[in-house]
Design an enzyme around this catalytic site. Structure first.
Site, PDB file in Angstrom:
ATOM      1  N   ILE A  92       0.813  -1.223   0.000  1.00 46.35           N
ATOM      2  CA  ILE A  92       0.000   0.000   0.000  1.00 46.35           C
ATOM      3  C   ILE A  92       0.845   1.271   0.000  1.00 46.35           C
ATOM      4  O   ILE A  92       0.306   2.368  -0.042  1.00 46.35           O
ATOM      5  CB  ILE A  92      -0.963   0.026   1.201  1.00 46.35           C
ATOM      6  CG1 ILE A  92      -0.200  -0.104   2.525  1.00 46.35           C
ATOM      7  CG2 ILE A  92      -1.997  -1.059   1.074  1.00 46.35           C
ATOM      8  CD1 ILE A  92      -1.082   0.005   3.751  1.00 46.35           C
ATOM      9  N   GLY A  93       2.168   1.149   0.056  1.00 44.95           N
ATOM     10  CA  GLY A  93       2.991   2.354   0.049  1.00 44.95           C
ATOM     11  C   GLY A  93       4.465   2.028   0.071  1.00 44.95           C
ATOM     12  O   GLY A  93       4.882   0.898   0.354  1.00 44.95           O
ATOM     13  N   GLY A 143       8.490   4.117   0.882  1.00 40.04           N
ATOM     14  CA  GLY A 143       9.191   5.316   1.320  1.00 40.04           C
ATOM     15  C   GLY A 143      10.682   5.161   1.119  1.00 40.04           C
ATOM     16  O   GLY A 143      11.153   4.217   0.467  1.00 40.04           O
ATOM     17  N   GLY A 144      11.443   6.076   1.708  1.00 41.44           N
ATOM     18  CA  GLY A 144      12.883   6.044   1.531  1.00 41.44           C
ATOM     19  C   GLY A 144      13.526   4.854   2.201  1.00 41.44           C
ATOM     20  O   GLY A 144      14.516   4.309   1.705  1.00 41.44           O
ATOM     21  N   MET A 145      12.991   4.446   3.349  1.00 38.63           N
ATOM     22  CA  MET A 145      13.617   3.375   4.106  1.00 38.63           C
ATOM     23  C   MET A 145      12.804   2.101   4.142  1.00 38.63           C
ATOM     24  O   MET A 145      13.319   1.056   4.538  1.00 38.63           O
ATOM     25  CB  MET A 145      13.863   3.846   5.542  1.00 38.63           C
ATOM     26  CG  MET A 145      14.968   4.847   5.673  1.00 38.63           C
ATOM     27  SD  MET A 145      15.157   5.404   7.378  1.00 38.63           S
ATOM     28  CE  MET A 145      13.664   6.337   7.601  1.00 38.63           C
ATOM     29  N   VAL A 181       5.459  -0.485   2.786  1.00 36.73           N
ATOM     30  CA  VAL A 181       4.342  -0.702   3.706  1.00 36.73           C
ATOM     31  C   VAL A 181       3.329  -1.635   3.057  1.00 36.73           C
ATOM     32  O   VAL A 181       2.976  -1.470   1.888  1.00 36.73           O
ATOM     33  CB  VAL A 181       3.659   0.628   4.085  1.00 36.73           C
ATOM     34  CG1 VAL A 181       2.574   0.383   5.122  1.00 36.73           C
ATOM     35  CG2 VAL A 181       4.675   1.622   4.607  1.00 36.73           C
ATOM     36  N   LYS A 200       5.281  -2.374   8.198  1.00 36.36           N
ATOM     37  CA  LYS A 200       6.330  -1.586   7.558  1.00 36.36           C
ATOM     38  C   LYS A 200       7.604  -2.415   7.562  1.00 36.36           C
ATOM     39  O   LYS A 200       8.106  -2.799   8.624  1.00 36.36           O
ATOM     40  CB  LYS A 200       6.530  -0.266   8.295  1.00 36.36           C
ATOM     41  CG  LYS A 200       7.597   0.623   7.676  1.00 36.36           C
ATOM     42  CD  LYS A 200       7.484   2.055   8.168  1.00 36.36           C
ATOM     43  CE  LYS A 200       6.294   2.753   7.574  1.00 36.36           C
ATOM     44  NZ  LYS A 200       6.276   4.203   7.813  1.00 36.36           N
ATOM     45  N   ASP A 225      11.485  13.956  12.167  1.00 40.30           N
ATOM     46  CA  ASP A 225      11.190  13.920  10.738  1.00 40.30           C
ATOM     47  C   ASP A 225       9.722  14.283  10.495  1.00 40.30           C
ATOM     48  O   ASP A 225       9.029  13.616   9.732  1.00 40.30           O
ATOM     49  CB  ASP A 225      11.498  12.530  10.172  1.00 40.30           C
ATOM     50  CG  ASP A 225      11.558  12.534   8.636  1.00 40.30           C
ATOM     51  OD1 ASP A 225      11.799  13.619   8.064  1.00 40.30           O
ATOM     52  OD2 ASP A 225      11.373  11.474   8.025  1.00 40.30           O
TER      53      ASP A 225
END
Length: 726
Positions: free
Chosen positions: A18-19, A21-23, A26, A41, A135
């Site tokens: 569903i997603g 990111g940089g690290m 998800v 995650k 962040d």
């Protein structure tokens, strides 16, 4: 490698991605143990291979797991399996604040402040538990379908900033504080700065500092003055402007010193938006020049050796200092982007850092800024006067009498100058994407209406026709109705979230849908505006389908939303209810095939419903899975000679049917056999029949002079039986 359907930790079934990111990536997953959807995650491979990073990540994620707050995405679990490091979190159905801003362009000050209050409340809860986010940015803030605002990614941030910077650094550097950009010490006030930048973006639709590289943006955070959001949106109230500027002070001591202070001012801004009540504390209020050593420099290695013995050697040129500072930042950012350790950053060697002369430089910078602004104003005023003179000359000469004539090439000046002439020329739209056409027409000052029709020849979302011909002269504000293809299978429903109720209903009815509305309270969506819709926007549905639109009734302090308690231990329920002003009521128990033993399986009021503040909420706790049910139906025969040698037909026999759990299922005294028994609802799989009978035993044999002497004796025997599952 993560695959759909795989099981992590023996309980989390991966359903879909569903997603990303940089690290991390998800995934949506099903917690089979608690029968609920969760978000998992998973750290990307390059970070999972870094033992130092993983160690810091686990420590921080475990700390974040202790946070329980309505405005924080709760962390449920942390684990590792086959070099896959993951954290299990609350699944929030919604969109990130970043996408929400992009979708709406910018938010009203009321909506922006309301969102900022919820974000600040979540961060405040973390700060109270000695956890700093580091962040904060719109990408890490989620708005649920019900309008609830939640902050995510607690824990990952600290592990990242203490070890490396990810490929997502370009997205984070727009929100980073000056002290973080320098690589120095950061604390709660760094989160205050980042939230200020986020509030700026909500209000204006843009970030205050941008550039082609991370280095360029970082330098702007350190050196350039913070622009006012009112420079971009004039209607922003003065109190909201001042809150943003106080959050984003370069000097840490001039910012809000806690999230609590910020929340107080944000709430006051909603009530008194035009009052100038924000107070910025000047740490150098005495007027004398003071050398201030921020905490980050006290902690850096070699500070005393580098600076302590060389006071007085501070006469280098400012240009050289800024060049060295830029190089220092460039070196740090470059090394961070490669995943290396940042080490100790020196702004310059053998001299006091630029921060120690902050007072004088700020004054000089302010003077330079004033000179530049004055010069710019003179140039702008001169250009405006020149343009007006030229315009009047051409007007007198008749160059603007008709749209098709004049030295500027006819229709193009009309199409681009609606502010001057009040008229626009209709452009070609057939065959183009409807979103592109809509944006183009609105840029010309026209209103756009859409109607959809099914088409076998034109792809969905492409304009089939318009009710205005190409080249037609229109007045700014006129409406152009577009006929758009819904494809072969139906109509693509418009996304109306964020629109007023009237706009939403009109737009959906125009598409041919039957629209019904409902109301619910919201702390983030303005009264009269759409919170959500069902079906959601972007889905293809049959023309004439029913669409339900949920509209905000505004906030209501007297009522609160009931949280979800299903799957929680009883102690956690009390915390969840207390957090929103409710209390735990009667606790009952029942069997549940879906919820684990000792966890809540039912609640009196459904999740998301509104009740009066202070209401008690009854819950039911699971006793575990419903036990299996068995039945016994048989015909019991008389005792045999082997079972009861002394038994004689007609003797009285006591029959008892007992389950393995010790429960007596049947008991009776009989003299005739067979005996029919039919019993259901038995919770054991087997049992036994105990038969007890009485007989006469001769004690003394009969003689010529006396009769035999007998005594009553009792004997028992058992028969094992098995029950049939119902």
């Amino acid at each position: 490698m993560i695959k759909m359907g795989m099981l992590l930790g023996g309980r989390y079934e991966i359903l879909e991605k569903i997603g990303t990111g940089g690290m991390s990536d998800v995934y949506k997953a099903m917690d089979q143990k608690l029968n609920r959807n969760v978000a998992v995650k998973v750290l990307k491979q390059e970070f999972s291979e870094n033992a130092n990073f993983v160690s810091k990540f686990l420590v921080e994620a475990q700390a974040a797991a202790g946070l329980m707050h309505p405005n924080i995405v709760n962390v449920y679990d942390v684990g590792e399996e086959n070099d896959i490091h993951y954290i299990v979190m609350e699944l929030v159905e919604g969109i990130t604040l970043k996408k929400y801003i992009e979708k709406k362009g910018r938010l009203s000050y009321k909506e922006a402040v309301s969102i900022a209050i919820q974000v600040a409340m979540g961060i405040e809860a973390a700060h109270n538990n000695h956890i700093i986010h580091r962040d904060i940015k719109p990408q890490n803030i989620i708005i649920s379908g019900e309008g609830k605002v939640k902050v995510t990614d607690f824990g990952i941030a600290k592990a990242a900033t203490s070890n490396t910077v990810t490929s997502n650094v370009m997205g984070s550097v727009h929100y980073t504080s000056p002290e973080q950009a320098r690589g120095g010490y950061s604390d709660e006030k760094s989160d205050v700065y980042s939230l200020g930048i986020t509030l700026f973006e909500m209000l204006t639709g843009r970030v205050p500092f941008d550039g082609d590289t991370t280095v360029a943006i970082a330098i702007k955070h350190i050196q350039e003055p913070m622009p006012s959001p009112r420079d971009f949106v004039e209607e922003i109230p003065v109190s909201v402007e001042q809150i943003v500027l106080k959050c984003c002070q370069k000097t840490v001591s001039r910012r809000y010193q806690s999230m609590g202070e910020l929340i107080d001012d944000l709430k006051q801004a909603l009530v008194h938006p035009d009052e100038d009540f924000v107070q910025v504390v000047n740490p150098d209020g005495t007027g004398a020049t003071r050398f201030v050593v921020e905490p980050e420099y006290v902690e850096e290695e070699g500070y005393e050796e580098e600076y302590g013995e060389e006071e007085g050697e501070y006469e280098e040129e400012e240009a050289e200092e800024e060049a060295e500072e830029e190089e220092s930042i460039r070196f740090r950012t470059s090394s961070m982007s490669r995943g290396g350790h940042t080490g100790t950053m020196k702004l310059r060697t053998g001299r006091v850092p630029q921060e120690l002369l902050e007072q004088e430089e700020m004054e000089e910078e302010e003077n330079n800024k004033t000179e530049k602004v004055t010069l710019s104003l003179i140039v702008i005023v001169g250009l405006i006067i020149l343009i007006l003179i030229v315009y009047m000359i051409f007007r007198i000469l008749g160059f603007f009498e008709s749209p098709g004539s004049g030295v500027f090439g006819g229709s193009s000046i009309v199409e681009e100058s609606s502010e001057d002439t009040g008229q626009v020329t209709m452009v070609a739209v057939v065959g183009e994407d409807v979103d592109t056409v809509t944006a183009r027409l609105r840029a010309l000052g026209l209103e756009v209406a859409k109607q959809y029709e099914e088409s076998d020849s034109v792809s969905a979302g492409i304009v089939i026709s318009a009710d205005v011909s190409v080249g037609t002269i229109l007045n700014a504000g006129d409406t152009v109705t577009l006929t758009v293809s819904a494809g072969k299978e139906g109509v693509v429903i418009e996304d109306v979230t964020g629109l007023s109720m009237d706009e939403a209903v009109a737009l959906l009815q125009q598409q041919g849908f039957t629209v019904s509305t409902s109301e619910s309270y919201s702390d983030t969506v303005e009264k009269g505006y759409v919170i959500s819709q069902n079906p959601e926007g972007g889905q293809t549905v049959s023309k004439g389908s029913a669409v339900t639109v949920r509209v905000s009734a505004g906030s209501d302090d007297s009522t609160v939303r009931v949280p979800s308690l299903i799957g929680l231990p009883l102690g956690n329920c009390e915390e969840e209810l207390a957090a929103v002003g409710l209390s735990l009521g009667t606790v009952s128990e029942t069997y549940s095939d879906t919820v684990e033993e000792d966890l809540v399986c039912e609640q009196q009021y459904g999740e998301g419903s509104y009740v009066e503040r202070g209401t008690t909420v009854d819950v039911t706790v699971s006793l575990g899975a419903t036990p299996a049910s068995y039945r016994y139906q048989a015909s019991i025969e008389a005792p045999t000679a082997e079972e009861a040698p002394q038994y004689e037909s007609g003797d009285t026999v006591q029959i008892a049917l007992i389950s393995d759990s010790g429960k007596t299922l049947y008991s009776a005294s009989v003299t005739e056999f067979p005996v029919s028994i039919s019993i259901s609802g038995i919770t054991s799989a087997s049992g036994k029949i105990i038969m007890t009978y009485t007989y006469d035993e001769v004690v003394t044999q009969a003689t010529e002079s006396s009769a035999a002497v007998t005594e009553k004796k009792t004997a028992s025997f058992e028969r094992a039986v098995t029950f049939t599952e119902e």
